[in-house]
Design an enzyme around this catalytic site. Sequence first.
Site, PDB file in Angstrom:
ATOM      1  N   LYS A 174       0.859  -1.190   0.000  1.00 17.57           N
ATOM      2  CA  LYS A 174       0.000   0.000   0.000  1.00 17.57           C
ATOM      3  C   LYS A 174       0.890   1.232   0.000  1.00 17.57           C
ATOM      4  CE  LYS A 174      -3.480   2.428   2.694  1.00 17.57           C
ATOM      5  NZ  LYS A 174      -4.477   2.318   3.760  1.00 17.57           N
TER       6      LYS A 174
ATOM      7  N   LYS B 289      -2.271  -1.476  -3.767  1.00 16.70           N
ATOM      8  CA  LYS B 289      -3.123  -0.292  -3.684  1.00 16.70           C
ATOM      9  C   LYS B 289      -2.270   0.961  -3.787  1.00 16.70           C
ATOM     10  CE  LYS B 289      -5.977   2.080  -0.408  1.00 16.70           C
ATOM     11  NZ  LYS B 289      -6.375   2.205   0.955  1.00 16.70           N
TER      12      LYS B 289
HETATM   13  C1  PBG Z   1      -6.986   3.317   5.711  1.00 14.66           C
HETATM   14  C2  PBG Z   1      -7.467   3.274   4.304  1.00 14.66           C
HETATM   15  C3  PBG Z   1      -7.367   4.296   3.335  1.00 14.66           C
HETATM   16  C4  PBG Z   1      -7.985   3.802   2.186  1.00 14.66           C
HETATM   17  C5  PBG Z   1      -8.446   2.525   2.463  1.00 14.66           C
HETATM   18  N1  PBG Z   1      -8.090   2.210   3.764  1.00 14.66           N
HETATM   19  C6  PBG Z   1      -6.829   5.675   3.445  1.00 14.66           C
HETATM   20  C7  PBG Z   1      -5.426   5.910   3.753  1.00 14.66           C
HETATM   21  O1  PBG Z   1      -4.603   5.019   3.845  1.00 14.66           O
HETATM   22  O2  PBG Z   1      -5.107   7.095   3.936  1.00 14.66           O
HETATM   23  C8  PBG Z   1      -8.140   4.546   0.894  1.00 14.66           C
HETATM   24  C9  PBG Z   1      -9.143   4.018  -0.073  1.00 14.66           C
HETATM   25  C10 PBG Z   1      -9.468   4.912  -1.209  1.00 14.66           C
HETATM   26  O3  PBG Z   1      -8.841   5.963  -1.448  1.00 14.66           O
HETATM   27  O4  PBG Z   1     -10.419   4.573  -1.935  1.00 14.66           O
HETATM   28  N2  PBG Z   1      -8.034   3.022   6.620  1.00 14.66           N
END
Ligand code: PBG
Length: 342
Positions: free
Chosen positions: A208, A262
């Site tokens: 991520k 991601k």
């Molecule tokens: C963290 C989380 C995020 C997203 C999913 N889980 C935000 C981040 O890491 O700041 C982002 C998902 C998206 O942008 O669609 N709980």
Amino acid sequence: MPVDAATAGYPAHRPRRLRTTAAMRDLVAETRVDTADLIAPLFVRESIDAPIEIESLPGVYQDTVDSLRRRVAGLADLGVKAIMLFGVPTTKDAVGSGAFDPDGIVQVALRQLRADLGDDVVLMADLCVDEYTDHGHCGIVRDDGRSGAYVDNDATIEVYAKAAVAQADAGAHVVAPSGMMDGQVGAIRRALDEHGHAAIPILAYAAKYASGLYGPFRDAVDVEIVGGGDRKGYQQDPRNAREALVEVRADLEQGADMVMVKPALAYLDIIHEVRRHVDVPLAAYHVSGEYSMIKAASANGWIDHDAVATEHLTAIKRAGADLILTYFAGWFAERAAGKDTT
Ligand code: PBG
């Protein structure tokens, strides 16, 4: 389209022969996106009495528990049989208690959904604390005396372990840790096993990245990082590709059952590379900013919404993803269902 008679036979190989009709193109298509591949990210918000559309995510809502129940049932009817649930609580604190409180909004919603749907829909819960902390970070914040706030890895994974058990107790079929702490998968696996949830799989947000493409999501969950901070201290640097494999391998060693990359579209190389190295199901998250860009540009008449949305999802599968988390899940399913009846 007739092959030009003057040059027929030269060159011998003419790829255009297989592009002459729609039926021919469908026949030789290498990649297909199926509704069954899609996971719908959904938001449930505490203490509201009607769903609220998220301005920066047109067509996506913060739901009440009841509107969520209707939405999930509707998606299931269309063939979307997996959801990823996020909570928007009314109160936040330093440790993000709402993430593991049995009465936290996601746990309440999961119990209802499980009662409604049993095992018909795979209920996944995003496992993180940023929605529940007053500082907006994905963990327990300490002041390291140098760079201001930093997130304490080992204290944080203990909170994640508690949240995993709370989600599984409430009826989640899958827990999906997204905080990018080291050792989080192992800590969660142990906690689940110790609390009678050995059969609950973990979908690890393994690779991520610290991406600007999460902007609209932060509106969706009302999260703002205190002091204009960022997540670069725990999420991956977009400049690094090999590091994604280090993360993925670490998560698999700790017991991840599925892994995720991601965002998706800006990271197709990572999806492709992870696919070559692992044999477990691979998910990709087509994130909020990737969705919103299509919505905004098509609203301006600059791109064709349906064509680009389909192209994005197809590219993500072509790169090697088995599963796609996407805000387009409902739209795609409706379209696919419409096509089936013609
Ligand atoms: C963290 C989380 C995020 C997203 C999913 N889980 C935000 C981040 O890491 O700041 C982002 C998902 C998206 O942008 O669609 N709980």
